[in-house]
Design an enzyme around this catalytic site. Structure first.
Site, PDB file in Angstrom:
ATOM      1  N   LYS A 181       0.893  -1.343   0.084  1.00 11.93           N
ATOM      2  CA  LYS A 181       0.037  -0.023   0.014  1.00 11.93           C
ATOM      3  C   LYS A 181       0.888   1.306   0.095  1.00 11.93           C
ATOM      4  O   LYS A 181       1.981   1.270   0.640  1.00 11.93           O
ATOM      5  CB  LYS A 181      -0.978   0.056   1.340  1.00 11.93           C
ATOM      6  CG  LYS A 181      -2.095   1.134   1.400  1.00 11.93           C
ATOM      7  CD  LYS A 181      -2.843   0.948   2.713  1.00 11.93           C
ATOM      8  CE  LYS A 181      -3.829   2.181   2.626  1.00 11.93           C
ATOM      9  NZ  LYS A 181      -4.895   1.767   3.639  1.00 11.93           N
ATOM     10  N   SER A 201      -9.941   2.444   2.851  1.00 11.62           N
ATOM     11  CA  SER A 201      -9.017   3.084   1.853  1.00 11.62           C
ATOM     12  C   SER A 201      -7.869   2.166   1.213  1.00 11.62           C
ATOM     13  O   SER A 201      -7.324   2.540   0.224  1.00 11.62           O
ATOM     14  CB  SER A 201      -8.057   4.138   2.883  1.00 11.62           C
ATOM     15  OG  SER A 201      -7.358   3.327   3.920  1.00 11.62           O
ATOM     16  N   SER A 250     -10.690  -0.002   7.107  1.00 11.88           N
ATOM     17  CA  SER A 250      -9.869   0.182   5.589  1.00 11.88           C
ATOM     18  C   SER A 250      -9.203  -1.076   5.195  1.00 11.88           C
ATOM     19  O   SER A 250      -8.599  -1.047   4.129  1.00 11.88           O
ATOM     20  CB  SER A 250      -8.674   1.282   5.738  1.00 11.88           C
ATOM     21  OG  SER A 250      -9.518   2.550   5.788  1.00 11.88           O
TER      22      SER A 250
END
Length: 495
Positions: free
Chosen positions: A78, A158, A182
């Site tokens: 990420k 997210s 998330s």
């Protein structure tokens, strides 16, 4: 052997050990899949050269008999994790051009274990969002589609890029972070497994901060066994993170027996929301039946302060974000606005932040600054902190009464269409976190497991919440649920 990218971590590890495949072959297969999947916009900084170099080193380790479980396995990272010499933007324009001179603790641990980095993954800007629509890179797209429709759906947020990449077999697994859901919400939207460990189990050092008392990293994988393998590699004490727990990391995979006889599973009455879709209600009932059939005892429980969780979260998280994001000012790194004659340092701050931060980040920074201001600190921030303590006590009381895990829906719906929830009412978007934020507020481990599909063929997930520091036990319960649900659906290839 061209579909090596479709392997799970566990299967790929076993094939590497047996000499059936090499890490270079695995990595090449993933790189080819990534190159064909531009439509998903999951990978935003590709690192094929680094990946192949790491894969060659991993093959040498495996040949020498010195191979941890993650050795040679290609993963995505990420964009919130700082990776040395590789852009680490947190999907924000304000960090454009930022290449750290250091490695986050978690990526260091993964690389030390022999993992291969394929690149950086899309996400909501500074992890603020539930749909991956706030990214400077543009939207990540869910590989799943509604039956008979070609409308693009959100992969959740997210960690949307991570979820999309794992679901579409672009990588074998990915790192995510979870501040209010998330990891778990995107996992549920994409038919993957995502675990948020206990707060303090994984180091936050080198992970760009959103809300420091809530943020926690975790793996996003194709199966519960994979989650156990990758989580073990990510966990461990870190002196550079003052909130990191100095606890031994168990062998989580060895704890996956699937035996949950006599375990008490709590069903919180407060999670039966008005207007909950019938499909989510049915999924939850089915999950209870599966765990009961596996020998668990299902008990009704009460978490009375649940109704205050979302409002408390959306005071505490923006307050911490306002404080954390104050450092992005255009002075030392990242975006600096072009100044006009007569502009001073104040104008530089204002213009750089206005240009560098997207609307959602601006909104949360302003809310956070407001609730921390002199006249409102007690009315909002301190009150929210007190509510948080009550929410944590609700869970403590339930666990003290002998409950081993809590079963809830992971999300209030299946994945929705990109653009369906517009800026007009941000609260509608915030309601996506209704089942997940309590876990962050209480610092507990939680996992999302895919357990079914809705009437339009989209995946749905259930969430299990565990006792603090007992991720092994939680993973085992999730393993039993996964086995009973038998979820094997995959998105049809269209990208």
């Amino acid at each position: 052997m061209s579909e090596l990218n479709k392997l799970t971590l566990a299967d790929a590890r076993d094939k590497l050990r047996a000499g059936d495949v090499t890490s270079v072959e695995l990595t090449q297969s993933c790189i080819e899949a990534i190159d064909k999947a531009g439509a998903l916009n999951a990978f935003v900084h590709k690192t094929p050269e680094i990946a192949l170099e790491q894969a060659k080193a991993a093959d040498a380790r495996i040949a020498a008999g010195d191979a941890p479980a993650m050795c040679g396995l290609p993963v995505g990272i990420k964009d919130l994790f700082c990776t040395k010499g590789v852009p680490s933007q947190a999907a924000s324009a304000i960090l454009e051009g930022f290449k750290p001179e250091y490695e986050s603790t978690i990526t260091s641990k993964l690389f030390d274990a022999g993992s291969v980095m394929l690149g950086k993954l899309n996400m909501d800007e500074f992890a603020m969002g539930s749909s991956n629509e706030t990214s400077v890179y543009g939207n990540a797209v869910n590989p799943w589609r509604r039956e008979g429709s070609d409308a693009d759906l959100t992969p959740g947020g997210s960690s949307g890029g991570s979820a999309a990449a794992v679901a579409a077999d672009l990588c074998l697994a990915a790192t995510g972070t979870d501040t209010g859901g998330s990891i778990r919400q995107p996992a549920a939207f994409t038919g993957t497994v995502g675990i948020k460990p206990t707060y303090g189990r994984c180091s936050r050092w080198g992970v760009v901060a959103f809300a420091s008392s809530l943020d926690q990293a975790g793996p996003m994988t194709k199966s519960v066994r994979d989650a156990a393998i990758m989580l073990e590699a990510m966990c461990g004490h870190d002196e550079k993170d003052s909130t990191s727990a100095d606890l031994a990391v168990p062998n989580f995979e060895a704890m996956l027996t699937g035996d949950i006889k006599g375990k008490k599973i709590g069903i919180p009455k407060e999670y039966r929301m008005d207007g909950m879709p019938a499909e989510i209600e049915k999924l939850w009932e089915n999950g209870q039946a599966m765990l009961k059939d596996a020998g668990a005892e299902i008990v009704d429980i009460s978490l009375p302060h649940t109704k205050y969780a979302l409002p408390a979260y959306y005071v505490i998280a923006p307050a911490e974000a306002s404080s954390n994001l104050a450092r992005y000012d255009g002075v030392r790194f990242g975006h600096r606005a072009t100044l006009e004659a007569g502009d001073g340092i104040t104008e530089m701050y204002e213009k750089s932040r206005a240009e560098g931060f997207g609307h959602e980040v601006q909104r949360r920074v302003m809310v956070g600054t407001y609730v921390l201001s002199a006249g409102f600190y007690d009315a909002y921030y301190n009150r929210a902190r007190r509510v948080r303590a009550l929410i944590k006590k609700d869970f403590d009381d339930v666990f003290a009464a002998g409950v081993d895990a809590i079963l809830t829906p992971a999300t209030p719906s299946a994945a929705f269409g990109l653009g369906e929830m517009t800026d007009a009412d941000p609260v509608q978007m915030y309601l996506n976190d209704v089942f997940t934020v309590t876990v962050n507020l209480a610092g507990l481990p939680g996992i999302s497991v895919p357990t079914g599909v809705d009437s339009q063929g989209l995946p749905l997930g259930l969430q299990l919440i565990g006792r603090p520091w007992e991720e092994g036990d939680l993973l085992n319960t999730a393993y039993a649920l996964e086995g009973a649900a038998g979820f094997v659906a995959k998105p049809g290839q269209w990208w």
